[in-house]
Design a protein around this motif. Structure first.
Motif, PDB file in Angstrom:
ATOM      1  N   ILE A   1       0.867  -1.179   0.000  1.00  0.00           N
ATOM      2  CA  ILE A   1       0.000   0.000   0.000  1.00  0.00           C
ATOM      3  C   ILE A   1       0.904   1.229   0.000  1.00  0.00           C
ATOM      4  O   ILE A   1       1.931   1.257   0.683  1.00  0.00           O
ATOM      5  CB  ILE A   1      -0.928   0.032   1.238  1.00  0.00           C
ATOM      6  N   PHE A   2       0.527   2.250  -0.764  1.00  0.00           N
ATOM      7  CA  PHE A   2       1.317   3.474  -0.884  1.00  0.00           C
ATOM      8  C   PHE A   2       0.728   4.535   0.047  1.00  0.00           C
ATOM      9  O   PHE A   2      -0.492   4.747   0.046  1.00  0.00           O
ATOM     10  CB  PHE A   2       1.271   3.958  -2.342  1.00  0.00           C
ATOM     11  N   PHE A   3       1.578   5.183   0.852  1.00  0.00           N
ATOM     12  CA  PHE A   3       1.101   6.192   1.807  1.00  0.00           C
ATOM     13  C   PHE A   3       1.747   7.544   1.516  1.00  0.00           C
ATOM     14  O   PHE A   3       2.961   7.617   1.309  1.00  0.00           O
ATOM     15  CB  PHE A   3       1.459   5.784   3.247  1.00  0.00           C
ATOM     16  N   SER A   4       0.931   8.594   1.529  1.00  0.00           N
ATOM     17  CA  SER A   4       1.488   9.945   1.395  1.00  0.00           C
ATOM     18  C   SER A   4       0.812  10.843   2.419  1.00  0.00           C
ATOM     19  O   SER A   4      -0.299  10.555   2.870  1.00  0.00           O
ATOM     20  CB  SER A   4       1.259  10.471  -0.016  1.00  0.00           C
ATOM     21  N   LEU A   5       1.467  11.948   2.778  1.00  0.00           N
ATOM     22  CA  LEU A   5       0.936  12.839   3.818  1.00  0.00           C
ATOM     23  C   LEU A   5       0.227  14.026   3.184  1.00  0.00           C
ATOM     24  O   LEU A   5       0.540  14.429   2.069  1.00  0.00           O
ATOM     25  CB  LEU A   5       2.077  13.334   4.713  1.00  0.00           C
ATOM     26  N   GLY A   6      -0.707  14.617   3.918  1.00  0.00           N
ATOM     27  CA  GLY A   6      -1.541  15.698   3.367  1.00  0.00           C
ATOM     28  C   GLY A   6      -0.892  17.064   3.464  1.00  0.00           C
ATOM     29  O   GLY A   6      -1.447  17.987   4.058  1.00  0.00           O
ATOM     30  N   PHE A   7       0.328  17.198   2.898  1.00  0.00           N
ATOM     31  CA  PHE A   7       0.992  18.503   2.870  1.00  0.00           C
ATOM     32  C   PHE A   7       1.272  18.883   1.425  1.00  0.00           C
ATOM     33  O   PHE A   7       1.391  18.027   0.555  1.00  0.00           O
ATOM     34  CB  PHE A   7       2.310  18.454   3.653  1.00  0.00           C
ATOM     35  N   ASP A   8       1.434  20.191   1.207  1.00  0.00           N
ATOM     36  CA  ASP A   8       1.689  20.659  -0.158  1.00  0.00           C
ATOM     37  C   ASP A   8       3.174  20.511  -0.457  1.00  0.00           C
ATOM     38  O   ASP A   8       3.972  21.391  -0.146  1.00  0.00           O
ATOM     39  CB  ASP A   8       1.254  22.124  -0.282  1.00  0.00           C
TER      40      ASP A   8
END
Length: 1349
Positions: free
Chosen positions: A457-464
């Motif tokens: 599973i690929f995870f990314s954070l909610g920042f610009d």
């Protein structure tokens, strides 16, 4: 238990249901429509098509008309022969899998200790994933043998894990810790046992020598009307010995693992270490043939069997032999475990978290510890060395065939199972990422920019990152984009177009961070994104690509989603055609599938929250303060709003066209047809069009008839024209359609076409035809839709609240009601402003304000949490809660940071000015927060985000001004942020003491957003069709047919979702209601009990839906003469309502009326009167002083007062009843007459009493007060009254009436004799029902406005 299932291929996973077979959960009573009567049988040839008049059902699917087909399913009995126990019979259904018998045996008291076995029929081993109907020779009475199999390393570990689960099965720790899909349920604690278990309860009563009615029915003080106390402890009433007896001190894997080479050759698989209750220490070997005690000790390894050598196939059998205390306690534990209702034990499909928990002892559990650390990445412990390919599983299940019902069921079950597994894995992974347990794939970048892969599973954070969203609002846009993307995934999944694939997507908020979890497109990690994308844009519209296959697929999906194909210009000044927003990217994976991702702008932008140059909104919208500048530019309209808007425009189009076509037809036909009938039609249509122009909303049913009529006119006239009868009419008809299209803003001149271009206001996108009419029309449509939201939908929502079709109890139900109308939460400030002007909706206003406060607090808290390091988490959270909710003027910062320093070290550090290296100075920002600063931030947030002015500077002022409750604010805030607090009483109002301490913060859970499975399985699911058709039947008065259809829906839902799901709870409630109306009270109670248990487990123990379920169950218990239990349930419901929304709510009036009626039946008149007076006050407040509900309540008050001998007050109240009936129903109505009779009786009683009083006063000899004649009400009369206040009306219709009715219908049918009128019965039936709807139709409890039998 499901251990062995999870590692298999997706197709096989699909077949495993929840860990109970349906047959074990739903009783197999042959008289009941249950798993064996109407389930599905796989043979297409055996489908028994019921003729239309027999089943009378034609639910429409999205694609075409399909008739409901009952697929016969056989229920039969088989005999199970298992070693060491007597043979026993079980009931199975032909649709079940062999696997489900496995699960059943692993749960039964006498066979639960086995995990490693196969099932054999006539010496042939059965395939675990075969359906029983496909097994040759399996029939009624067949004997299935349980055969012990050899263990493997994996099987041995599963067995030990299963033993641990059995030993812990009564321990509620898992439910509080939010693991393994356990959740809480308190129904059987509240009722002190299973209510349906009558023999047992009567036996207990005999032992106690108590008559059921003589139970003390005084409610606790905190439940009494007008009590201000709101305790938390009763929320989770603890049953005595809820843990069950301890069976063993230690059971763990031994330090001698793994077996050395020589012992491997002897079949040793693993070693266990056990300490029994007798304090004896044993080392146990698990070998291929079972378990035995070996000769090892703490310091010496000797794996040979100890003497006497017991070899047992199951670990439980071995422990029974070596420890008598284990044998005794395990038997007691099993008895207790199997006596619990299956719904208290079976796993829920998604994890439900509790917002408060008691202090739980943390016990030593080596198996749990090993689960946590055994595998390097925390994969499922039973898949050593392999991970699940989530993307392949999610896409393969979607590709399964769906031609017939059995195939569709298999497919839906597979999709649901894989999706719920994926959500659980994504949640675990996201927590691991934030807790720092996963290494980033780009570790060199700064923390906010890092991405992770865990368990495929690929995870990314909610920042610009890399200023991707710079133009759109930076971090604020990056935070909201994943949620918008999830909405896009939701609607494309619902369209369910073969050949178009979306990614598995879950959005998780945890500890102040937003994490997006997605399945991985095959091959995407091996190439740059620029090379992968074949459609769409990766830089917001500068470079744009298109692809014919994607255009074809997205065009088909766009038809349903109302997305318009449009041209944009790329950097080479070429026109590129798109059928989605430019951000939507198309990537062809290495598996050849066409994936779409980044669906954050699937819906049109909301121009009410965009400041656009050169664009002006309408006068009405500007008057409400729009457009507002939002903190990001990703505000979109909701799917529900788009649907409502398009439907509204279509109605306008049809009515406009019908009116003009009618006039056109009239001109040409007046010679042949009599004029009068024609004029009537025109008058009708003219009215319709006038109404529409004035914008008045009609009742739903009326609208349906008008629309049908208008459609017929449009169709018939256009048909006669196209058939070439009058060529000269064609031109004028086209003109009419053109006018109608122009009037509703259609994009095409010749037909109705309302679709949206999602890119019209996107910054950076260049449009092909800038000056053309097309773009102006597209922009106007988007402005119209935004205006429709503000001018039509918000007032409709407020009207819903006014007529009680929607009565939200908390923020969750308020948000749901808004979303159903297509209103986004960012409009909450505007709604609150409107509600403040409607006195009758004061309660909704309070809920709206508390939701504004809690949501703003969540926004502030999210930023606050990001600056807190893990060591000070509990101190920081308790400090924030104190600043937010406590009356303490200067909450000091808790000193939790120095936990690791000794006292001397602290002194030394003070002297030397040292700083603890773990708490870097940057991370102590949170300590500077004060109540004033928090409330200032909240006020700013409410103004900026919701455009609402908060006039208060502290929690005290807000509570006072808006009638809020601190406990409700705390509950709402904890649920929104995932905080779990300690279950204890909190004192919020002490000025000099803190309310929260760091020990009060028990845990922080993730808040998970994912696709609702209903959307996942596309609305056309068969169960949904059965359910809605059943509802229609019931509204037409065909209760039996409706009951059968809803029973069928229940069976189908069980097949897809397993035993637990919110939609199954809804189905159970409906069946309970129907049973009650049809007079089967016991069955009603049984179904409703399941509905309550299920709602507690899947919605939450204090969810508003659960409260409603409790009220229903109380009514059915009373009907079954379980009076004291009925009261307990109502007290529980009242307590939960107080906790959730306080006393001022229309639902409380219903509750108090119910409680008072039952207390009245028990002769507790004073208590009864206190509840009734509160109900009267609330009914007057929310229904107006002249409503029927108020009349009924006045009558009940009068009745109770007369029983107490207070005839004067009784007379006064009955006069009020009479006045209302007379005003609303007239002198001749039966109710008015009854009230008049009652007044006469009360006057007589009052006169007699007054005479006697006068005689006593004047000293007349022998004058005494007469005994007050109280006629205790019969249970039957109380039940009738309960039915009335709960909105159930029984309409008595004689057989003769039915015959007359049928004859009348036939007459009408003959008269009309048009193909459309074949459902004449239905229409007339509806009229009858409609006429009866007056009165109590707005009861919040009724399933449909009226139910008749």
């Amino acid at each position: 238990m499901d251990a062995e299932v999870s590692s298999l291929s997706p197709l096989i996973i699909s077949n495993s249901t929840a860990s109970f077979s349906v047959s074990s959960v739903y009783s197999k009573d042959p008289t009941r429509l249950s798993a064996d009567d109407n389930k599905m049988n796989g043979d297409e040839d055996n489908n028994q098509d019921k003729s239309e008049d027999e089943s009378g059902t034609e639910p429409k699917s999205n694609t075409d008309e399909q008739e409901v087909v009952f697929i016969q399913d056989m229920g039969f009995t088989v005999k199970i022969v298992s070693p060491g126990t007597e043979a026993f019979d079980i009931q199975v259904s032909s649709m079940e899998l062999v696997q489900e018998i496995h699960q059943l045996l692993m749960d039964r008291e006498d066979t639960c200790h086995r995990t490693c076995f196969s099932l054999q029929l006539d010496n042939v081993t059965l395939d675990n994933f075969a359906e029983l109907k496909n097994i040759e020779g399996l029939k009624e009475g067949s004997v299935i043998k349980v055969v012990e199999e050899l263990y493997t390393m994996r099987e041995a570990r599963i067995h030990v894990r299963h033993v641990r689960d059995l030993l812990k099965s009564l321990d509620p720790a898992d439910a509080y810790n939010g693991v393994d899909c356990s959740s809480l349920s308190f129904l059987n604690v509240v009722t002190q046992g299973d209510i349906t278990d009558t023999p047992r309860s009567s036996h207990i009563r005999e032992k106690r020598k108590i008559r059921p009615e003589s139970v003390d029915c005084t409610p606790p003080d905190f439940i009494m009307p007008r009590c201000k106390e709101r305790p938390i402890l009763p929320l989770q009433p603890q049953a005595k010995e809820h843990k069950g007896p301890q069976c063993i001190k230690v059971l763990t894997t031994s330090g001698w693992n793994p077996p050395p080479g020589p012992r491997k050759m002897h079949g040793d698989l693993m070693y266990l270490y056990v300490v029994t209750l007798e304090d004896k220490h044993y080392h146990i070997t698990a070998c291929t043939r079972g378990f035995f005690v070996n000769q090892s000790a703490e310091e010496e390894f000797n794996a040979k069997p100890a003497s006497p050598s017991h070899l047992c196939h199951s670990l439980i059998e071995l422990l029974n032999q070596i420890s008598p205390a284990f044998k005794k306690n395990f038997a007691a534990l099993q008895k207790k475990r199997t006596s619990r209702h299956p719904f208290e034990r079976v796993a829920t499909p998604y994890q439900v978290y509790a917002w408060c928990a008691p202090n739980i002892d943390h016990t030593i559990d080596a198996i749990r510890a090993e689960d946590t650390f055994s595998s390097k990445l925390g994969y499922e412990e039973h898949i050593p060395g392999q991970t699940r390919d989530w993307n392949e599983e999610l896409q393969t299940t979607r590709e399964l065939s769906r031609k017939n019902l059995p195939e569709r069921l298999l497919r839906e079950r597979a999709i649901f199972k894989v999706h719920s597994d994926f959500v659980a894995a994504a949640t675990r992974g996201a927590m691991a990422v934030i807790d720092g347990n996963v290494m980033a794939i780009n570790p060199g970048e700064e923390a906010k920019m890092q991405m992770y892969i865990w368990n495929n599973i690929f995870f990314s954070l909610g920042f610009d990152v890399r200023d991707h969203y710079k133009e759109l609002g930076g971090d604020a846009a990056a935070f909201v984009a994943p949620k918008n993307d999830l909405q896009g995934v939701r609607v494309y999944s619902a369209v369910d177009l073969p050949g178009l694939y979306t990614l598995g997507t879950v959005v998780i908020d945890y500890r102040g961070y937003r994490v997006t979890a997605q399945s991985i497109i095959p091959g995407i990690l091996e190439r740059e994104q620029e090379q992968s994308v074949v459609y769409g844009s990766i830089d917001f519209g500068k470079t744009v690509l298109t692809h014919p296959k994607y255009l074809d697929l997205l065009n088909k999906a766009g038809q349903q989603l109302k997305i318009l194909p449009h041209q944009v210009i790329n950097e080479k000044d070429e026109e590129i055609e798109l059928c989605s927003s430019v951000e939507c990217k198309g990537i062809i994976g290495n598996d050849g599938r066409h994936y779409i991702l980044d669906l954050l702008r699937t819906f049109p932008p909301d121009v009410n929250f965009l400041k656009l140059e050169g664009e002006e909104l309408s006068k009405e919208v500007r008057a409400l303060g729009f457009p507002l500048e939002h903190r990001h530019k990703l505000s979109c309209l909701r799917q529900e709003l788009i649907d409502a808007f398009v439907e509204n425009r279509y109605m306008m189009f049809i009515k406009f066209a019908a009116f003009h076509l009618q006039q056109l037809g009239a001109k040409k036909q007046k010679e042949r047809e009599s004029r009068s009938s024609q004029e009537k039609e025109i008058a009708k249509i003219t009215e319709v069009v006038k109404d529409n122009k004035e914008g008045e909303e009609k009742g739903a049913a009326e609208r349906e008839i008008e629309t049908e009529e208008a459609k017929k006119i449009v169709e018939s006239i256009t048909d006669s024209i196209t058939s070439g009868e009058k060529l000269e009419m064609e031109e004028s008809t086209r003109e009419v359609v053109k006018k109608a299209a122009l009037a509703v803003g259609s994009l095409k001149e010749t037909e109705f076409d309302v679709r949206f271009n999602p890119d019209v206001y996107s910054p950076g996108v260049r449009h092909a035809n800038l000056e053309g009419d097309g773009l102006k029309k597209e922009r106007q449509l988007i402005k119209d839709a935004a205006e429709f939201l503000v001018i039509t939908q918000i007032p409709s929502f407020i009207r819903d609240c006014l007529d009680h079709t929607s009565a939200p109890m908390d923020g969750i139900t308020l948000s749901e009601a808004m979303h159903n109308r297509g209103i986004n939460i960012r409009y909450l400030g505007k709604i609150a402003e409107m509600l403040s002007k409607v006195g009758q909706l004061e309660y909704v206003y309070s809920i709206a304000v508390s939701e504004l406060v809690c949501r703003s607090a969540k926004h502030v808290f999210t930023n606050y949490m990001q600056s807190v390091e893990l060591m000070s988490l509990s101190a920081a959270i308790s400090h924030f809660l104190n600043c937010f909710l406590s009356a303490c003027v200067t909450p000091h910062t808790p000193q939790g940071l120095d936990e690791l320093q000794s006292k001397n070290a602290k002194k030394r550090n003070k002297r030397k000015g040292r700083v603890n290296p773990l708490s870097s100075p940057d991370n102590l920002e949170w300590t500077t927060m004060t109540p004033r600063s928090v409330w200032n931030q909240l006020k700013t947030e409410m103004k900026q985000y919701y455009d609402w002015d908060m006039p208060c500077d502290s929690v005290e002022q807000a509570v006072e001004r808006f009638s809020l409750q601190k406990i409700s604010l705390l509950r709402s805030f904890c649920m929104k942020t995932g905080i779990q607090i300690l279950l204890r009483e909190y004192s919020f109002d002490t000025k000099n003491r803190l309310t929260f301490y760091e020990e009060d913060i028990v845990n922080v859970f993730p808040v998970v957003k994912h696709i609702n499975p209903r959307y996942l399985l596309a609305q056309a699911s068969d169960a949904y069709n059965f359910y809605t058709t059943g509802q229609t039947k019931i509204q037409q008065g065909y209760l039996k047919e409706g009951y059968e259809l809803i029973s069928e829906a229940l069976n189908l839902l069980n097949n897809v979702y397993g035993a637990m799901h919110p939609e199954i709870a809804q189905c159970l409630r409906m069946l309970a209601r129907l049973n009650y109306i049809m007079g089967d009270h016991a069955e009603a109670m049984s179904y409703q009990q399941k509905a309550v248990l299920m709602s507690e487990r899947v919605n939450g123990i204090d969810h508003p839906y659960t409260i409603t379920e409790y009220i229903h169950l109380a009514l059915y218990c009373f009907a079954n003469t379980q009076v004291s239990i009925s009261l307990k349930l109502l007290y529980r419901a009242r307590y939960l309502t107080l906790l959730v929304c306080g006393e001022n709510h229309p639902e409380m009036a219903l509750l108090d009326s119910n409680i008072s009626l039952i207390l009245h039946a028990l002769g507790e008149y004073e208590l009864s009167l206190r509840f009734l007076e509160k109900a009267l006050e609330l009914n007057i407040k929310y229904n107006g002083p002249r409503s029927l509900k108020v009349a009924v309540t006045y009558h009940l008050v009068a009745r109770t007062q007369s029983c107490m001998g207070d005839f004067r007050s009784a007379l006064q109240n009955e006069k009020e009843t009479y006045a209302i009936y007379k005003h609303l129903l007239g002198d001749e109505h039966e109710k008015t007459r009854e009230s008049s009779e009652c007044l006469r009786h009360l006057t007589q009683q009052a006169v007699v009493l007054q005479k006697k009083m006068n005689d006593i006063c004047t000293g007349k000899a022998g004058a005494t007060l007469p005994p007050i004649q109280i006629q205790t009400p019969s249970m039957g009369s109380v039940l009738d009254m309960l039915n009335v206040i709960n909105g159930i009306l029984f309409v008595q219709i004689s057989q003769q009436d039915i015959e007359n009715f049928k004859a009348e219908v036939e007459k009408r049918q003959l008269k009309e004799s048009t193909p459309e009128s074949k459902d004449g019965v239905t229409k007339s039936g509806n009229v009858v029902v409609k006429e009866l709807e007056e009165g109590f139709a707005d009861s919040p409890m009724s399933v449909s406005p009226i139910e008749s039998s």
